[in-house]
Design a protein around this motif. Structure first.
Motif, PDB file in Angstrom:
ATOM      1  N   GLY A 211       0.805  -1.214   0.000  1.00 45.95           N
ATOM      2  CA  GLY A 211       0.000   0.000   0.000  1.00 45.95           C
ATOM      3  C   GLY A 211       0.840   1.267   0.000  1.00 45.95           C
ATOM      4  O   GLY A 211       2.048   1.246  -0.229  1.00 45.95           O
ATOM      5  N   VAL A 212       0.181   2.378   0.257  1.00 47.42           N
ATOM      6  CA  VAL A 212       0.818   3.683   0.240  1.00 47.42           C
ATOM      7  C   VAL A 212       1.622   3.870   1.540  1.00 47.42           C
ATOM      8  O   VAL A 212       1.114   3.647   2.635  1.00 47.42           O
ATOM      9  CB  VAL A 212      -0.226   4.801   0.101  1.00 47.42           C
ATOM     10  N   ARG A 213       2.859   4.299   1.417  1.00 49.40           N
ATOM     11  CA  ARG A 213       3.696   4.499   2.584  1.00 49.40           C
ATOM     12  C   ARG A 213       3.321   5.814   3.281  1.00 49.40           C
ATOM     13  O   ARG A 213       3.083   6.839   2.639  1.00 49.40           O
ATOM     14  CB  ARG A 213       5.171   4.546   2.205  1.00 49.40           C
TER      15      ARG A 213
END
Length: 217
Positions: A211-213
């Motif tokens: 996913g998005v960091r």
């Protein structure tokens, strides 16, 4: 293991070259003008125990091949088939698997795939320990792909787990996995059997979070 005359001569030349190179380095680095001291130093440099020793050569025994894959009694036809695919050379591609395998490799295949037993493999460096688990994994995946193609295709579950204590070892084995499971002959076999290849992945401390960091990750 006895060495041939050519091998013995080659070994002797190599040893002499190493001794001579070190002697030349010492004589060139520490220059002296006195001829008497130069002769004394040369005698010292040529004396065993000063900068060189009598060579000690230890031979490594050749590991013995056992029966061929086709001679392993009770081996499933799907595993035998994928082993044959990997052990057949083509003009464009080299062998992936050697047939016959070493004795301990054949025993690993027989005990794991035929007898369903757990194993501990203890053998020397360079003896093909990796094949002792890679070949059973390949064979087990082939058996599932051939006999249960729908579940093999549908469920992308973890079917084998290889653990190593260091990232460097993981990266080395990743290369081995790519050479074997990523080879187009092996991929094509699985595609024909279950309509998807055998997949693998690496997970180490450097693996990114999915996913998005963000700051929490």
């Amino acid at each position: 293991m006895s060495a041939t005359a050519g091998e013995s001569a080659s070994t002797g030349r190599t040893i002499e070259q190493l001794h001579r190179a070190l002697s030349d380095y010492i004589e060139a680095t520490y220059h002296m003008g006195d001829e008497r001291l130069i002769r004394q130093r040369k005698r010292l440099l040529n004396k065993i125990g000063v900068i060189h020793q009598e060579p000690y050569l230890e031979s490594t025994p050749r590991y013995k091949a056992k029966e061929k894959f086709a001679e392993i009694l009770g081996l499933d036809a799907a595993a035998l088939e994928v082993f044959r695919v990997g052990s057949t050379a083509t003009p464009a591609q080299k062998l992936l698997i050697h047939d016959p395998p070493y004795g301990h490799q054949a025993a690993s295949i027989e005990e794991s795939l035929v007898n369903g037993r757990s194993l501990v493999v203890m053998t020397g460096t360079g003896s093909g320990k990796t094949e002792c688990f890679l070949l059973p994994i390949l064979g087990k995946l082939a058996i599932e792909a051939r006999h249960k193609p729908q579940s093999f295709k549908k469920y992308a579950a973890v079917r084998a787990l290889v653990l190593y204590p260091m990232n460097a070892l993981v990266n080395d084995q990743l290369g081995r996995l790519r050479l074997l499971f990523g080879n187009n002959r092996i991929v094509n076999w699985f595609m024909e059997s279950a309509d998807r290849p055998a997949r693998f992945a690496r997970y180490t401390s450097r693996t990114l979070y999915p996913g998005v960091r963000d700051t929490k990750k």
